[in-house]
Enzyme design. Structure first.
Site, PDB file in Angstrom:
ATOM      1  N   GLY A  30     -56.135  12.051  65.399  1.00 46.27           N
ATOM      2  CA  GLY A  30     -57.505  12.533  65.580  1.00 46.27           C
ATOM      3  C   GLY A  30     -57.840  13.684  64.640  1.00 46.27           C
ATOM      4  N   GLY A  35     -59.823  12.089  54.627  1.00 46.03           N
ATOM      5  CA  GLY A  35     -58.592  11.306  54.424  1.00 46.03           C
ATOM      6  C   GLY A  35     -58.524  10.160  55.422  1.00 46.03           C
ATOM      7  N   HIS A  36     -58.818  10.451  56.697  1.00 41.17           N
ATOM      8  CA  HIS A  36     -58.835   9.380  57.707  1.00 41.17           C
ATOM      9  C   HIS A  36     -59.916   8.346  57.372  1.00 41.17           C
ATOM     10  CE1 HIS A  36     -57.208  12.759  60.335  1.00 41.17           C
ATOM     11  NE2 HIS A  36     -56.294  11.831  60.454  1.00 41.17           N
ATOM     12  N   GLN A  60     -43.306  14.387  68.090  1.00 37.58           N
ATOM     13  CA  GLN A  60     -43.090  14.748  66.685  1.00 37.58           C
ATOM     14  C   GLN A  60     -43.331  16.226  66.414  1.00 37.58           C
ATOM     15  OE1 GLN A  60     -46.269  11.850  65.407  1.00 37.58           O
ATOM     16  NE2 GLN A  60     -46.687  13.402  63.859  1.00 37.58           N
ATOM     17  N   GLN A 147     -50.933   8.844  51.553  1.00 40.20           N
ATOM     18  CA  GLN A 147     -49.881   9.314  50.650  1.00 40.20           C
ATOM     19  C   GLN A 147     -49.635  10.816  50.828  1.00 40.20           C
ATOM     20  OE1 GLN A 147     -47.734   8.003  48.642  1.00 40.20           O
ATOM     21  NE2 GLN A 147     -47.108   9.815  47.467  1.00 40.20           N
ATOM     22  N   GLN A 152     -43.370  10.648  55.419  1.00 41.19           N
ATOM     23  CA  GLN A 152     -43.681   9.834  56.597  1.00 41.19           C
ATOM     24  C   GLN A 152     -43.868   8.367  56.190  1.00 41.19           C
ATOM     25  OE1 GLN A 152     -46.418  10.862  59.981  1.00 41.19           O
ATOM     26  NE2 GLN A 152     -47.918   9.795  58.739  1.00 41.19           N
ATOM     27  N   VAL A 175     -56.621  12.217  49.764  1.00 41.85           N
ATOM     28  CA  VAL A 175     -58.017  12.608  49.521  1.00 41.85           C
ATOM     29  C   VAL A 175     -58.076  14.127  49.492  1.00 41.85           C
ATOM     30  CG1 VAL A 175     -60.396  12.447  50.350  1.00 41.85           C
ATOM     31  CG2 VAL A 175     -58.826  10.521  50.680  1.00 41.85           C
ATOM     32  N   SER A 184     -56.480  17.901  55.473  1.00 42.01           N
ATOM     33  CA  SER A 184     -55.500  17.862  56.555  1.00 42.01           C
ATOM     34  C   SER A 184     -56.181  18.451  57.786  1.00 42.01           C
ATOM     35  CB  SER A 184     -54.290  18.730  56.182  1.00 42.01           C
ATOM     36  OG  SER A 184     -53.579  19.100  57.353  1.00 42.01           O
TER      37      SER A 184
HETATM   38  O1  PAF Z   1     -49.881  11.086  60.342  1.00 38.38           O
HETATM   39  C1  PAF Z   1     -50.156  11.176  61.572  1.00 38.38           C
HETATM   40  O2  PAF Z   1     -51.286  11.475  61.961  1.00 38.38           O
HETATM   41  C2  PAF Z   1     -49.055  10.926  62.591  1.00 38.38           C
HETATM   42  O3  PAF Z   1     -47.822  11.370  62.127  1.00 38.38           O
HETATM   43  C3  PAF Z   1     -48.987   9.475  63.046  1.00 38.38           C
HETATM   44  C4  PAF Z   1     -48.651   8.536  61.894  1.00 38.38           C
HETATM   45  C5  PAF Z   1     -50.308   9.057  63.679  1.00 38.38           C
HETATM   46  C6  PAF Z   1     -47.889   9.298  64.109  1.00 38.38           C
HETATM   47  O4  PAF Z   1     -48.138  10.104  65.217  1.00 38.38           O
END
Ligand code: PAF
Length: 267
Positions: A30, A35-36, A60, A147, A152, A175, A184
């Site tokens: 979210g 970028g999203h 994480q 990227q 990841q 982006v 970010s």
């Molecule tokens: O990049 C992220 O936002 C997170 O690490 C992901 C890939 C959604 C996993 O929780």
């Protein structure tokens, strides 16, 4: 756009869709930014149904990290997703993904233990586990990653290969804002002054990239350009190609960024 929070309901909703068309999944935490949106756009352009998950994955985050203050604005995210042509938004809560007694994890091995993995033990175990769960729940034909999180993407790619997961990964370019800072969700933590200081990060990576093109070692060049910023690491790694990667601290905010060293110079 349909918003769904339960795994069973999502599976039911997606089953008839999957018979008709392929599904593209964008896993996110979210706090959407351009970028999203570029990932949603890529998924939409591929055709088929676009599913986006929003789950701030506790597994994480380390105990001393920013889980509690990670930006959350579901209403705004839902609006942006709808405007971007997302078909299904999956927003589970933590118990839905990790029900009481949950105790099975993906062991990511060597690739997940260096650099970002060394600075954040168990981070990639949490990322890989939630991605595997999301892939299994949604069963997408394609999953989209940025990227910007190069390690990841490499860890997830390795998992897809090693576990013979039946999907394609599409890793899209970072982006950047007009000033060069990679988008970010954590940029929201920066004060105006810190944001200016943070610009040394993309500048350092670009200087390193230029040095590499001249046949020099990019690391000392980039390190000098970082100036006063403290680096957790600044290194060249093979994340699907030689990549100059860095994590820095700006005040209390930790930022990561990278550039591919083998990329052609853009005009
Ligand atoms: O990049 C992220 O936002 C997170 O690490 C992901 C890939 C959604 C996993 O929780």
């Amino acid at each position: 756009m349909r918003s769904i929070s339960r795994i069973g309901e999502l599976r039911e909703a997606l089953a008839p869709e999957r018979a008709r068309s392929e599904i593209g999944l964008v896993p996110t935490m979210g706090a959407f930014h351009p970028g999203h949106l570029s990932l949603f756009d890529a998924a939409r352009q591929a055709g088929g149904l676009v599913a986006v998950s929003i789950f701030i994955n506790p597994a994480q985050f380390g105990a001393d990290e920013d889980l509690a203050r990670y930006p959350r604005d579901l209403e705004r995210d839902a609006r942006l997703a709808e405007d971007a042509g997302v078909d299904v938004l999956f927003v589970p809560d933590a118990d839905e993904i990790y029900p009481p007694g949950f105790d099975t994890w993906v062991d990511v091995g060597e690739l997940g233990s260096l650099l970002e993995g060394a600075a954040r033990p168990d981070h990639f175990r949490g990322v890989a586990t939630v991605c595997l769960k999301l892939f299994e729940i949604v069963r997408p034909a394609r999953a989209y990653f940025g990227q910007k999180d190069a390690q990841q993407a490499a860890v997830v790619r390795q998992m897809v290969r090693d576990l013979d997961l039946d999907l394609q990964l599409d890793v899209r370019p970072t982006v950047r804002d007009d000033d060069g800072l990679a988008w970010s969700s954590r940029n929201a933590y920066l004060s105006l002054e810190e944001r200016t200081q943070a610009l040394a990060l993309p500048a350092a990576l670009l200087a390193g990239q230029e040095a590499y093109r001249r046949g020099e070692d990019p690391v000392p060049v980039a390190r000098r350009r970082l100036g006063a910023l403290t680096a957790d690491y600044l290194s060249v790694a093979d994340f699907g190609g030689p990549t100059l990667v860095a994590a820095v601290r700006v005040g209390t905010t930790r930022l990561i960024d990278n550039v591919r060293l083998d990329e052609e110079k853009s005009a």
